[in-house]
Design a protein around this motif. Structure first.
Motif, PDB file in Angstrom:
ATOM      1  N   ASP A  97       0.819  -1.209   0.000  1.00 49.73           N
ATOM      2  CA  ASP A  97       0.000   0.000   0.000  1.00 49.73           C
ATOM      3  C   ASP A  97       0.855   1.263   0.000  1.00 49.73           C
ATOM      4  O   ASP A  97       0.496   2.273  -0.616  1.00 49.73           O
ATOM      5  CB  ASP A  97      -0.926   0.003   1.217  1.00 49.73           C
ATOM      6  CG  ASP A  97      -2.077  -0.983   1.085  1.00 49.73           C
ATOM      7  OD1 ASP A  97      -2.167  -1.651   0.023  1.00 49.73           O
ATOM      8  OD2 ASP A  97      -2.873  -1.109   2.027  1.00 49.73           O
ATOM      9  N   LEU A 117       2.031   1.868  -3.579  1.00 50.80           N
ATOM     10  CA  LEU A 117       0.928   2.362  -4.399  1.00 50.80           C
ATOM     11  C   LEU A 117       0.607   3.816  -4.063  1.00 50.80           C
ATOM     12  O   LEU A 117       0.351   4.635  -4.959  1.00 50.80           O
ATOM     13  CB  LEU A 117      -0.307   1.493  -4.183  1.00 50.80           C
ATOM     14  CG  LEU A 117      -0.308   0.113  -4.854  1.00 50.80           C
ATOM     15  CD1 LEU A 117      -1.402  -0.763  -4.266  1.00 50.80           C
ATOM     16  CD2 LEU A 117      -0.493   0.255  -6.360  1.00 50.80           C
ATOM     17  N   ALA A 118       0.616   4.150  -2.772  1.00 47.72           N
ATOM     18  CA  ALA A 118       0.309   5.519  -2.360  1.00 47.72           C
ATOM     19  C   ALA A 118       1.360   6.494  -2.877  1.00 47.72           C
ATOM     20  O   ALA A 118       1.031   7.587  -3.363  1.00 47.72           O
ATOM     21  CB  ALA A 118       0.207   5.593  -0.837  1.00 47.72           C
ATOM     22  N   LEU A 128      -2.956   4.363  -5.644  1.00 45.63           N
ATOM     23  CA  LEU A 128      -3.700   3.562  -4.683  1.00 45.63           C
ATOM     24  C   LEU A 128      -5.196   3.821  -4.810  1.00 45.63           C
ATOM     25  O   LEU A 128      -5.653   4.962  -4.739  1.00 45.63           O
ATOM     26  CB  LEU A 128      -3.247   3.873  -3.258  1.00 45.63           C
ATOM     27  CG  LEU A 128      -3.952   3.106  -2.137  1.00 45.63           C
ATOM     28  CD1 LEU A 128      -3.667   1.616  -2.255  1.00 45.63           C
ATOM     29  CD2 LEU A 128      -3.510   3.629  -0.773  1.00 45.63           C
ATOM     30  N   ARG A 178      -8.522   3.823  -3.174  1.00 42.93           N
ATOM     31  CA  ARG A 178      -9.009   3.861  -1.793  1.00 42.93           C
ATOM     32  C   ARG A 178     -10.491   3.520  -1.686  1.00 42.93           C
ATOM     33  O   ARG A 178     -11.094   3.714  -0.620  1.00 42.93           O
ATOM     34  CB  ARG A 178      -8.746   5.242  -1.197  1.00 42.93           C
ATOM     35  CG  ARG A 178      -7.263   5.628  -1.194  1.00 42.93           C
ATOM     36  CD  ARG A 178      -7.055   7.047  -0.685  1.00 42.93           C
ATOM     37  NE  ARG A 178      -5.669   7.461  -0.827  1.00 42.93           N
ATOM     38  CZ  ARG A 178      -4.736   7.279   0.102  1.00 42.93           C
ATOM     39  NH1 ARG A 178      -5.063   6.687   1.246  1.00 42.93           N
ATOM     40  NH2 ARG A 178      -3.491   7.692  -0.089  1.00 42.93           N
ATOM     41  N   ARG A 183      -6.399  -1.509  -2.338  1.00 44.90           N
ATOM     42  CA  ARG A 183      -5.685  -1.706  -1.077  1.00 44.90           C
ATOM     43  C   ARG A 183      -5.488  -3.198  -0.806  1.00 44.90           C
ATOM     44  O   ARG A 183      -6.314  -4.033  -1.186  1.00 44.90           O
ATOM     45  CB  ARG A 183      -6.458  -1.065   0.068  1.00 44.90           C
ATOM     46  CG  ARG A 183      -6.507   0.446   0.013  1.00 44.90           C
ATOM     47  CD  ARG A 183      -7.516   0.976   1.028  1.00 44.90           C
ATOM     48  NE  ARG A 183      -7.187   0.544   2.376  1.00 44.90           N
ATOM     49  CZ  ARG A 183      -8.077   0.445   3.360  1.00 44.90           C
ATOM     50  NH1 ARG A 183      -9.354   0.709   3.141  1.00 44.90           N
ATOM     51  NH2 ARG A 183      -7.699   0.059   4.572  1.00 44.90           N
TER      52      ARG A 183
END
Length: 219
Positions: free
Chosen positions: A69, A72-73, A78, A80, A95
């Motif tokens: 995560d 990805l963020a 990401l 969400r 996620r």
């Protein structure tokens, strides 16, 4: 226990606070001891090499799901969105909470980074440091795709044009990934890598940064 007085104090305040676990957790994580750095001061290291006196934070690696995560963020991809079906595909940007655990497949990303065995009762995950973890971070198509996404995000956040754009783009990368500004030596090394990589320079730098120990450890 190494700190019986501390345990007694926490027990008393836990009982006085209505036996609220949330309140107990808040008291612990907001304490100066819990929030200190893992960098060892010379005096603390000499007094307690094994850190029995809690003179520094014990650096720990993120769990498998948090590593994925976090990458990805940082790359800005990401997803969400809450709810919905789980998936087997580690490359999808959802996620990691929504990654389905396949009991018959113990060869994937989660297993490599010490996720719990779904066929056993596991009270605490192991934490290993093995070469295949680094190889996965450097070579897996999922991570290589995230490196390209991160490079594209940096280009959007800091467009070409101003003469200091490369330096500001490097600083943006460090802020996104590590929450700090790069040191001068790190900036110089990053710019050298980008300059030597040609058109692939920024994705190559992004791949290096996504594979760094600092990203996957809390210190």
């Amino acid at each position: 226990p190494s700190h019986p007085e501390l345990l007694d104090f926490l027990a008393r305040t836990f009982r006085a606070g209505g036996r609220s676990l949330k309140g107990l957790h808040r008291r612990i994580v907001l304490s100066a001891t819990y929030r200190q750095s893992s960098a060892a001061r010379a005096a603390a290291l000499a007094a307690a090499p094994e850190n029995v006196l809690l003179g520094r934070f014990r650096a720990r690696r993120l769990e498998a799901e948090a590593i994925r995560d976090a990458m990805l963020a940082a790359a800005g991809t990401l997803d969400r969105t809450r709810g919905g079906p789980a998936t087997h595909d580690v490359a999808l940007p959802r996620r990691s909470l929504y990654l389905q655990t396949a009991r018959w497949d113990r060869s994937g990303f989660a297993t490599l980074f010490d996720a719990a065995n779904p066929d056993a009762s596991v009270e605490r995950r192991d934490t290993s440091t093995v070469a295949p973890q680094s190889l996965w971070l450097m070579n897996n198509p999922f991570v290589l795709g995230l490196a390209r996404d991160l490079a594209a995000r940096l280009a959007r956040d800091v467009p070409d044009g101003p003469p200091d754009a490369p330096e500001r783009r490097v600083e943006r990368a460090w802020r996104l990934l590590y929450g700090r500004a790069p040191r001068s030596a790190e900036t110089a090394a990053a710019l050298e890598l980008v300059a030597g990589g040609g058109p692939a320079g920024w994705p190559e730098l992004a791949n290096v940064l996504l594979s760094a120990t600092e990203l996957v450890h809390v210190d």
